[in-house]
Design a protein around this motif. Sequence first.
Motif, PDB file in Angstrom:
ATOM      1  N   GLY A  69      -8.971  67.984  62.305  1.00  0.00           N
ATOM      2  CA  GLY A  69      -7.637  67.595  62.728  1.00  0.00           C
ATOM      3  C   GLY A  69      -6.634  67.582  61.595  1.00  0.00           C
ATOM      4  N   THR A  70      -5.450  67.068  61.920  1.00  0.00           N
ATOM      5  CA  THR A  70      -4.345  67.000  60.978  1.00  0.00           C
ATOM      6  C   THR A  70      -3.854  65.564  60.902  1.00  0.00           C
TER       7      THR A  70
ATOM      8  N   TRP B 161      -3.061  60.869  63.377  1.00  0.00           N
ATOM      9  CA  TRP B 161      -4.133  61.854  63.286  1.00  0.00           C
ATOM     10  C   TRP B 161      -4.175  62.602  64.608  1.00  0.00           C
ATOM     11  N   THR B 162      -4.086  63.932  64.544  1.00  0.00           N
ATOM     12  CA  THR B 162      -4.092  64.777  65.730  1.00  0.00           C
ATOM     13  C   THR B 162      -5.281  65.726  65.643  1.00  0.00           C
TER      14      THR B 162
ATOM     15  N   SER C 132      -3.523  53.008  60.873  1.00  0.00           N
ATOM     16  CA  SER C 132      -2.908  51.974  60.044  1.00  0.00           C
ATOM     17  C   SER C 132      -2.521  52.583  58.693  1.00  0.00           C
ATOM     18  N   PRO C 133      -1.617  51.946  57.960  1.00  0.00           N
ATOM     19  CA  PRO C 133      -1.251  52.457  56.630  1.00  0.00           C
ATOM     20  C   PRO C 133      -2.451  52.536  55.676  1.00  0.00           C
ATOM     21  N   GLU C 134      -3.449  51.706  55.882  1.00  0.00           N
ATOM     22  CA  GLU C 134      -4.641  51.722  55.034  1.00  0.00           C
ATOM     23  C   GLU C 134      -5.576  52.877  55.423  1.00  0.00           C
ATOM     24  N   ALA C 135      -5.662  53.156  56.715  1.00  0.00           N
ATOM     25  CA  ALA C 135      -6.575  54.199  57.198  1.00  0.00           C
ATOM     26  C   ALA C 135      -5.994  55.599  57.021  1.00  0.00           C
ATOM     27  N   GLY C 136      -4.681  55.728  57.023  1.00  0.00           N
ATOM     28  CA  GLY C 136      -4.037  57.038  56.936  1.00  0.00           C
ATOM     29  C   GLY C 136      -4.513  57.896  55.777  1.00  0.00           C
ATOM     30  N   PRO C 137      -4.470  57.389  54.549  1.00  0.00           N
ATOM     31  CA  PRO C 137      -4.939  58.205  53.418  1.00  0.00           C
ATOM     32  C   PRO C 137      -6.423  58.569  53.509  1.00  0.00           C
TER      33      PRO C 137
ATOM     34  N   ALA D 108     -10.278  62.956  54.565  1.00  0.00           N
ATOM     35  CA  ALA D 108     -11.365  63.474  55.400  1.00  0.00           C
ATOM     36  C   ALA D 108     -10.964  64.789  56.061  1.00  0.00           C
ATOM     37  N   SER D 109      -9.718  64.902  56.445  1.00  0.00           N
ATOM     38  CA  SER D 109      -9.210  66.137  57.047  1.00  0.00           C
ATOM     39  C   SER D 109      -9.262  67.282  56.032  1.00  0.00           C
TER      40      SER D 109
END
Length: 127
Positions: free
Chosen positions: A27-28, A57-58, A71-76, A81-82
């Motif tokens: 995903g992106t 996340w798409t 969440s802002p913590e999970a985004g990075p 991972a992407s």
Amino acid sequence: MSARRSAAQRFLELKAELQRLELFCKGTVLVRRMKCGQPSCPCHTDPSKRHGPYWEWTYKAAAKTVNVRLSPEAGPLYRAASLQYRRLKSLLNRLEKSSRAALAKSAREAEASAVLTAPNRLAANLS
């Protein structure tokens, strides 16, 4: 024979690189700024006043696009991972190409060996 060793060695190097991959996901991951539903809010006229940032996340699942707010913590973490998933796909393509080259070389050597030993077998059968 050195070409086979080269392809085989490259295959082993790529295989080792595969083991060094971290967690990955398809995903992106984007950071978005959104307009709200209030027409009088400045976010509708000035892009710099939009709300956010929001991590999203798409990905595709069962032929459907799935969007997940992060969440802002999970985004990075998901972004990393992407990127790992893209690295995995590239690595698998290179691994397959290297494997194909090594396999073709092995097949040619096996055919050449069979041709060389066939007259010896024929001579042994005649005596």
